[in-house]
Each structure stands twice: as C-alpha cells, then as structure tokens.
Enzyme design. Sequence first.
Site, PDB file in Angstrom:
ATOM      1  N   THR A 302       3.635  -8.300   1.030  1.00  0.00           N
ATOM      2  CA  THR A 302       2.663  -7.586   0.185  1.00  0.00           C
ATOM      3  C   THR A 302       3.098  -7.606  -1.274  1.00  0.00           C
ATOM      4  OG1 THR A 302       2.400  -6.050   2.020  1.00  0.00           O
ATOM      5  CG2 THR A 302       1.340  -5.459  -0.044  1.00  0.00           C
ATOM      6  N   HIS A 417      -1.280  -3.167   9.946  1.00  0.00           N
ATOM      7  CA  HIS A 417       0.043  -3.781   9.790  1.00  0.00           C
ATOM      8  C   HIS A 417       0.664  -3.975  11.166  1.00  0.00           C
ATOM      9  CE1 HIS A 417       4.175  -4.407   8.560  1.00  0.00           C
ATOM     10  NE2 HIS A 417       3.767  -4.546   7.313  1.00  0.00           N
ATOM     11  N   ASP A 476      -3.873  -9.603   1.755  1.00  0.00           N
ATOM     12  CA  ASP A 476      -2.565  -9.798   1.103  1.00  0.00           C
ATOM     13  C   ASP A 476      -1.780 -10.965   1.689  1.00  0.00           C
ATOM     14  OD1 ASP A 476      -1.826  -8.481   3.466  1.00  0.00           O
ATOM     15  OD2 ASP A 476      -0.439  -7.091   2.486  1.00  0.00           O
TER      16      ASP A 476
HETATM   17  C1  GP9 Z   1       4.378  -1.336   2.884  1.00  0.00           C
HETATM   18  C2  GP9 Z   1       3.248  -2.289   2.921  1.00  0.00           C
HETATM   19  C3  GP9 Z   1       3.460  -3.336   3.960  1.00  0.00           C
HETATM   20  O1  GP9 Z   1       4.381  -0.482   1.811  1.00  0.00           O
HETATM   21  O2  GP9 Z   1       3.020  -2.816   1.684  1.00  0.00           O
HETATM   22  O3  GP9 Z   1       4.354  -4.276   3.553  1.00  0.00           O
HETATM   23  P1  GP9 Z   1       4.407  -5.728   4.174  1.00  0.00           P
HETATM   24  O4  GP9 Z   1       5.320  -5.666   5.344  1.00  0.00           O
HETATM   25  O5  GP9 Z   1       3.038  -6.112   4.566  1.00  0.00           O
HETATM   26  O6  GP9 Z   1       4.928  -6.554   3.064  1.00  0.00           O
HETATM   27 MN    MN Z   2       1.216  -6.525   3.708  1.00  0.00          MN
END
Ligand code: GP9
Ligand code: MN
Length: 638
Positions: A302, A417, A476
């Site tokens: 992200t 996620h 993302d």
């Molecule tokens: C955590 C979110 C997820 O704050 O941004 O992170 P990722 O594992 O997708 O990089």
């Molecule tokens: Mn992410």
Amino acid sequence: MFSKFKKKMKDPAFKKKFWIYTAVIAIFWAKMSFVQGGIFTLDVENANEAAILAFNPLSSIFLLFGVGILLAGRKGLLGMYILGSILLYVNVLFYREYHDFLTIPMLGQAANLAGLGGSITDILSVTDIFLFIDIFAAVFLLFYLKPGRLQSFLPKRKEGLILAMIAIPLFLVNLGWAQTERTELLQRAFDRNMLVKYIGVLNFHAYDIVLQGQTEAKKTFADSNALAPVLNYLNEKETEPNRDMTGVAEGKNVIAISLESTQTFVVDNTLNGKELTPYFNDLKEEGAYFSNFYHQVKQGRTSDSEFMLDNSLYGLNRGAAFFTHAGNEYQATPEVLGEEGYTTSSMHANDETFWNRNVMYDSLGYDKFYSKEDYNVTEEKSYGWGYLDEYFFSESLEKMEEMDQPFYNKMITLTNHHPFTLPEDKKFIEEGNTSSETLNHYFQTIRYQDEALKQFVEEFKKSDLYDDTILVIYGDHFGISENHQRAMGEYLDKDINEYEQFQLQRVPLLMIGEGIEPQEHDTVGGQIDLRPTIMNLLGVEDENPIQFGQDLFSKDRREMMITRDGNFANEKYVGVNGNCYERETGEKVESEQACAPGFKEAEEELALSDSVVYGDLLRYLDEIKMIEEKDSSDKKKE
Ligand code: GP9
Ligand code: MN
C-alpha cells in the site's frame, strides 16, 4: 594435497571426523533443498536449472559452518546450524505470505510484519516441525557420537578456515553455472525469486547485505550532477498533457480513494451469477474508467502505491521507501497543492506508525493524518485488520464536511485485506468454491467493500461537497498472490501462465467529476501516472520536473507501464521475465527484438528513479532551479 588427504583417511579418528562433517553438511543440504524445491515455487524451467538449484546450497553451508567453527569450534558449528535453520524457517513463513524473500530493509519493519495478525495461522503448518528435527540429528552427530574410542568430535579452527575457503570456489562455480541461464545475474537482479533459484536463499541474504552497503554509500556520494541524466531522460520522454482537460477541475477538492487489494478481474465479474462489485460496475459509467491500469508496487505494498501517487517516482525494489527513505527531501503532491492553498490530509483507520506513515506523511507535506485514534473505533465495529470500511467511510465523510476547502484528501480502506475475513452478517454473497480458501473469502470481502463504497458515494452525492470535488478511486495492489494461481484458473476458467499472471496485476481506476467525460479508456498506464493526471485536471503548474508518469488523458501518451520487476506492458506487447507476448491476445512472440526495447527502457527508467530516491536527489532541485533561473535572466540581459 589429495595424497595427503588419502593418507590422513587411514587414521580411523580422522576418517570418522570426516564422515561426521559430511553427514552434518548433507543433512542441512537436504533440508535446504527441500525448502527451496518443495516449499518455494521458483519456476524451475529445465534440468540445468534444477541442477543449479540442487547445487546452490553448498557454498553457503560451507561458509556458514566454517565461520561457526572459526568462532567457537563445535558449539559454533551447532550454533550456525540452528541459526541457519531459523533463517530458513523465517523465509518459509515470509514466502507463504508474500511470495518473496526477506530483505534487510524489511527487517526494519518488524512492526508491520507483526501486522500479519490474523493471517499467521494461515502460514504455519504442523508439518513444519520436520524442518527442525534434523537439529537433534546434528546434536547427536556432533556431541554424542564418539569417533575413535574415547575421543569426541572436536573440530579444529583450521578446519573451519578450510571449510570457509572451500565456499569461495563453490560459489564461483555456482555463479558461473547460473550465468549460463541468465547473464549478468547479480547486476540484473530485479527478481528475488529468480535470484534464489540461481544462488540459493542463504547466498541471497549475503548478497542483500552487500546491496545494503552500496545503498547507503549511494546517498553519501551523490551530488547534484547525478540529476543531469535523470532530467535528460525525462526531457526526452516528456509528453504533452491533454490541454483540453487542463484545469477542468480547477480549485476543486480531490478525494483519492485507495481500495485495498482490489484487482480489475472482479469488475463486471460474478460468482454464482451474482456480481462481485455491483455498485462499482454502475458507478464506472459515470466517469473515466481505465481498464488497462496496473499497480506497480513491490515490498512496500500500500505504501508503495501511495509513494507513486504522491511523487510519480517508483517505489524501491527492496523494502519500502516509506521506511527506508522517509528522511529524504520530496516535492510531493500535498506540498505542491498546499502552496496552492489546499488543505491536505490522509485518512486511514490503522495505527499511525504502520508503514511509518506518521513520519513519511510529514516529508510528503500532509497537513493532517487521521489515523486510528481519530476514529471511534470499537470492538463491535472492527474485524480482522481493524475498523470496518463502512464506519471508516461514514466518519471520514463527516470529517471532510468540516474541512477547509479546497482540500486534497486520500482515504485508504482496510477490510478487503488478506486473510479476507468478515463477520457473518457482513457477508453479502456465498464464499467461492475454488481450491483456495483465500480466494473463496476474497470474493466476500470484495463484495463487502463494494457495499461500503456505495454507502459512501451515495452519502457523498447528497452532501455539499459533491459539486466541488473530483473522486479518484483506484486499487492499491493485488489481493490474490500467485500462490493461488491454480484456484484463480479454476475461477476464471483458464490456465494462468505468466502472461495471465501479469495481466492480473491490473487494478481499477475511476475518476469522476465535472469536466471528466464518462468513458472507458483502454490506454496502458499505472499508478506512476496518477499525479500528473490529477495535476492537469486541477490546472496546477507542477514545477517538480522529476516525475516518471504522464497524463493518462494525454493524446500523445507513450503507452508504457513498467513494473518493479523490470517487466512492462506497452501498446502492443507485454514483456515478462524475458519473454514476450502480444498484449491483447497473450500469444507468445518468438522474436526477441519485439520486447527488447521495452525491457531496456524499463531497466533504464527504474535505475534513474532509484538514483533519485537512493541519492536523495530532490534535495538539489532548488539549486538546479536557481541555476536555470539565473541562466534565463542572464540571457534576457544579453
Ligand atoms: C495497513 C494497510 C495495509 O495500514 O495499508 O497494508 P498492506 O499490507 O496492504 O500494504
Ligand atoms: Mn494494501
């Protein structure tokens, strides 16, 4: 030398000692081969590669054990055996989660790794115990098996030195052999999976240590001259933004919404006849939707996508720039828009330290970061990674309604996620029935996220903000890694080869707002292009010349999207791991020439972007601008 050895072997004590060495090395070798061949999926393509993979543990084992003996004799050897086993196992866990190998900068992100949270049970396996039982065998061999009658196994320091020395020719043979498959392996090491396939996981760590040293030296020795090749390259590649769109959103607010782990394959797709993203599918008719838009992230996930959005620079190949280069000078979107009178903020209901955001956001010039502590997070409203998206969205909208306008605000969702779990009452569709639990659950969290998005956009449309705001909604990065290729193939009903896997890295991008014509665009682009596109819509003169992206609406775009692995997609082709495919059909192109220029350009562009980040070169921008200004005023005087 050999005859001396033969003579020594006549001594039974020496002979036993020799066999103990051999046995200990052989057991570790077998274990490492099992991990590399049986747990990692390294894409071994032919018998030669299989042989290299089998051979490559040896040099690292000789070095490791040799150093152990040099430091502390028999105990040192056992110590190194245990250390090596732990290192292997850490890599196994990391690999199961990320399909990648640990690098030193990643170790600085221990807090993030702990964030594996709910997914840790997914990556442990009972059979992992077998990766440790060999330690007992080593203890027995080294401490209890008596060579000779009464005397125990006591390695001499000199023997340690010999083992360590043998590691050198072994490694040279390994490297030479690997280069028969890939020339300049260490110079062109973009892909850690490939590197481990050729030199082994332990040697990879040694290599990574060397890289770390070089990285640190790069900043120390960089000076403003290093900017010249970057500026030359970018000048040459510069494309004119779409002038018809310049300033169509002048003075408007920007809300960038980063959708967690959202890939393009879910758009307009169904499970058991039910749409996965019914709301998004309709919403995309209201704006400019990009169907060939790719994520370009690497280990920083992200945070890499944020890095590209705000800087139009590539993230790094090792670690996350958010951690390793948070102290750099940047001239990022928030800073530039701040100077134009914008209020700038980022919203994300996770700990403020995750991805080092609290530090990095200051460097990027954000006025405010709304993190977990700014939301009414309760246990009932949380699940898995934390605050559920629906609550995050509605509270965020309230905050935006209070904000000074115009504003630039980024919102980062969280629920979709890995490991994609949800409370029962938030599951709006059945889970999938592929061979991967992860993918089966992903469908449900994607569907949930779509519902949360719907609630947000519908509320937003009713608010006063609607007329004065542009929305930029993008995925993302991938959610389903290549570890789940087989299941993905079951769902999509096709074989997922490297071309398909590459195409699965597309993420949706949708821009909505006055002046943005509803239309589907098939231009090839990536996250690196977001900043110049947004700036053109806002009609802001962005004076930072060090940006690698181009306006996505531009009529003379150089269609090119480069991934952090040095792969690319352009108008005609997709280049993956040295292979070339027709972009639209996936047909393999046999002519090497077709993709050669693309690979070359990818390599050059990534290297230049890296030189900026590693050398902290944006700190010289003002100096360069001053020289340019002086030159032009001198010219005027003449
Ligand atoms: C955590 C979110 C997820 O704050 O941004 O992170 P990722 O594992 O997708 O990089
Ligand atoms: Mn992410």
